[in-house]
Design an enzyme around this catalytic site. Structure first.
Site, PDB file in Angstrom:
ATOM      1  N   ASP A 112       0.926  -0.721  -0.075  1.00 38.64           N
ATOM      2  CA  ASP A 112       0.002   0.171  -0.005  1.00 38.64           C
ATOM      3  C   ASP A 112       0.735   1.444  -0.335  1.00 38.64           C
ATOM      4  O   ASP A 112       2.151   1.020   0.011  1.00 38.64           O
ATOM      5  CB  ASP A 112      -1.072   0.139   1.494  1.00 38.64           C
ATOM      6  CG  ASP A 112      -1.932   1.183   1.533  1.00 38.64           C
ATOM      7  OD1 ASP A 112      -2.076   1.440   0.077  1.00 38.64           O
ATOM      8  OD2 ASP A 112      -1.829   1.867   2.628  1.00 38.64           O
ATOM      9  N   SER A 113       0.241   2.120  -0.358  1.00 38.88           N
ATOM     10  CA  SER A 113       0.959   3.566  -0.004  1.00 38.88           C
ATOM     11  C   SER A 113       1.644   3.840   1.681  1.00 38.88           C
ATOM     12  O   SER A 113       2.144   4.924   1.597  1.00 38.88           O
ATOM     13  CB  SER A 113       0.189   4.989  -1.101  1.00 38.88           C
ATOM     14  OG  SER A 113      -0.925   5.290   0.031  1.00 38.88           O
ATOM     15  N   CYS A 125      -4.470  -1.423  -2.002  1.00 36.78           N
ATOM     16  CA  CYS A 125      -4.069  -0.287  -2.162  1.00 36.78           C
ATOM     17  C   CYS A 125      -5.378   0.704  -3.878  1.00 36.78           C
ATOM     18  O   CYS A 125      -5.375  -0.078  -4.410  1.00 36.78           O
ATOM     19  CB  CYS A 125      -2.811   0.969  -2.547  1.00 36.78           C
ATOM     20  SG  CYS A 125      -3.260   2.705  -2.999  1.00 36.78           S
ATOM     21  N   GLU A 168      -4.064   7.982   8.979  1.00 35.82           N
ATOM     22  CA  GLU A 168      -2.379   8.061   9.330  1.00 35.82           C
ATOM     23  C   GLU A 168      -2.069   8.335  10.133  1.00 35.82           C
ATOM     24  O   GLU A 168      -0.739   8.077  11.278  1.00 35.82           O
ATOM     25  CB  GLU A 168      -1.893   8.482   7.850  1.00 35.82           C
ATOM     26  CG  GLU A 168      -2.053   8.232   6.662  1.00 35.82           C
ATOM     27  CD  GLU A 168      -0.617   6.671   6.317  1.00 35.82           C
ATOM     28  OE1 GLU A 168       0.483   7.183   6.707  1.00 35.82           O
ATOM     29  OE2 GLU A 168      -1.013   5.917   5.626  1.00 35.82           O
ATOM     30  N   CYS A 216     -11.132   2.976  -0.001  1.00 33.05           N
ATOM     31  CA  CYS A 216      -9.821   3.438  -0.067  1.00 33.05           C
ATOM     32  C   CYS A 216      -8.992   2.226   1.368  1.00 33.05           C
ATOM     33  O   CYS A 216      -9.950   2.141   1.736  1.00 33.05           O
ATOM     34  CB  CYS A 216      -9.854   4.698   0.720  1.00 33.05           C
ATOM     35  SG  CYS A 216      -8.326   5.200   1.200  1.00 33.05           S
ATOM     36  N   HIS A 273      -7.835   2.877   3.542  1.00 31.71           N
ATOM     37  CA  HIS A 273      -6.939   4.144   4.942  1.00 31.71           C
ATOM     38  C   HIS A 273      -8.571   4.140   5.696  1.00 31.71           C
ATOM     39  O   HIS A 273      -8.540   3.661   6.965  1.00 31.71           O
ATOM     40  CB  HIS A 273      -6.769   4.914   4.784  1.00 31.71           C
ATOM     41  CG  HIS A 273      -5.472   5.090   4.988  1.00 31.71           C
ATOM     42  ND1 HIS A 273      -4.557   4.313   3.034  1.00 31.71           N
ATOM     43  CD2 HIS A 273      -4.401   5.560   5.230  1.00 31.71           C
ATOM     44  CE1 HIS A 273      -3.642   4.801   3.083  1.00 31.71           C
ATOM     45  NE2 HIS A 273      -2.950   5.406   4.261  1.00 31.71           N
TER      46      HIS A 273
HETATM   47  N1  DGL Z   1      -4.466   3.683   1.054  1.00 32.55           N
HETATM   48  C1  DGL Z   1      -4.837   4.712  -0.728  1.00 32.55           C
HETATM   49  C2  DGL Z   1      -6.317   4.040  -1.132  1.00 32.55           C
HETATM   50  O1  DGL Z   1      -6.450   3.164  -0.955  1.00 32.55           O
HETATM   51  C3  DGL Z   1      -5.251   6.113   0.005  1.00 32.55           C
HETATM   52  C4  DGL Z   1      -4.159   6.242   0.205  1.00 32.55           C
HETATM   53  C5  DGL Z   1      -3.241   7.367  -0.751  1.00 32.55           C
HETATM   54  O2  DGL Z   1      -3.747   7.878  -1.929  1.00 32.55           O
HETATM   55  O3  DGL Z   1      -2.069   7.334  -0.414  1.00 32.55           O
HETATM   56  O4  DGL Z   1      -6.073   4.022  -2.083  1.00 32.55           O
END
Ligand code: DGL
Length: 274
Positions: A14-15, A77, A156, A188, A190
């Site tokens: 993931d990011s 992600c 975060e 998303c 998160h």
């Molecule tokens: N985890 C990313 C997603 O599911 C969101 C965070 C980001 O923008 O990098 O889209």
């Protein structure tokens, strides 16, 4: 394709920290699997970047996992799944599971009135990834998408249930509240961290769809079909890698996963994939 054995780990990236919501679901369903996680905490967020940049980053993240001998890659992600899944499948010689299709199918199953809401990053919403996928299966569905970019820094930061988070959630979701949606896809990774706040803001009649749950079933199905499920009796080992600030990652991750993280390491991604 590399030779795989049952004990090879599952790779997840993931990011940032959001992919842990997917790890949590995989571990619930498949506790004996070993997991290698990469969170690109130095370059988060991906959701406000161009498709070309997201694709470049995603290929590097996947190459790192490839070097760790994972048996499959879960793109935990939604942003990457929305814009880079095909490129990853074309360029990385491993099975790759993304978030969008499992989440879309789960929402369709859970929604009798065919009105589905989607919240995600700008990239996911602008690419209409969920709408397109849902329409493939049911053209009569009505999908309402809304970008909620501020949820990512709240997650975060570990601000999972603060007054500020509640205020932002109410603002973001007031439009969707008027659409009579029966389900809302947390598009998303998160966002499941903010589950409570999102549920409160959208109202308790709307079902929240966590694509991570759907993905964990897809992972099990994939491995089962190829006789690649780890049949060791021991609990799986998890290795976590990040590109920046491991201590902050540790605090929020342990809070969320509910257990201590044993192996956490900051890496230099470019060095690792040379
Ligand atoms: N985890 C990313 C997603 O599911 C969101 C965070 C980001 O923008 O990098 O889209």
């Amino acid at each position: 394709m590399h030779f795989m054995t049952k004990s090879n780990p599952i790779g997840v990236f993931d990011s940032g920290i959001g992919g842990l919501t997917v790890v949590k679901q995989i571990k619930n369903l498949l506790p004996n699997e070993n997991i290698v996680y990469f969170g690109d905490t130095a370059r988060v967020p991906y959701g406000s970047k161009s498709n070309a940049t997201v694709i470049e980053y995603a290929l590097q993240d996947a190459q790192f996992l490839l070097k760790k001998n994972v048996k499959l890659i879960v793109v935990a992600c939604n942003t990457v799944s929305s814009v880079a899944l095909q490129v990853l499948r074309d360029k990385i010689n491993l099975p790759i599971i993304g978030m969008i299709s499992p989440g879309a199918k789960m929402a369709l199953k859970e929604t009798a009135n065919k009105k589905i809401g989607v919240i995600g990053t700008y990239a996911t919403v602008n690419n209409k990834a969920y709408s397109k996928e849902i329409m493939k299966f049911d053209k009569k569905s009505k999908v309402f998408e809304k970008a909620c970019p501020l949820f990512v820094p709240f997650a975060e930061e570990g601000w999972l249930n603060t007054e500020a988070t509640k205020f932002v959630a109410k603002e973001y979701l007031k439009e969707l509240k008027e659409k009579e949606i029966e389900s809302l896809i947390l598009g998303c990774t998160h966002y499941p961290l903010l589950h409570e706040v999102i549920q409160e803001a959208i109202g308790d009649k709307v079902k929240l769809i966590d694509s991570g749950i759907a993905v964990s079933y897809e992972v099990r199905e994939y491995l089962q079909a190829r006789n690649l499920l780890n049949d060791s009796a021991a609990k799986g080992e998890d290795l976590y890698f990040v590109s920046d600030l491991p201590e902050k990652f540790r605090t929020v991750a342990e809070l969320f996963l509910g257990n201590k993280i044993k192996h956490l390491q900051k890496i230099d991604l470019e060095e690792e994939i040379k």
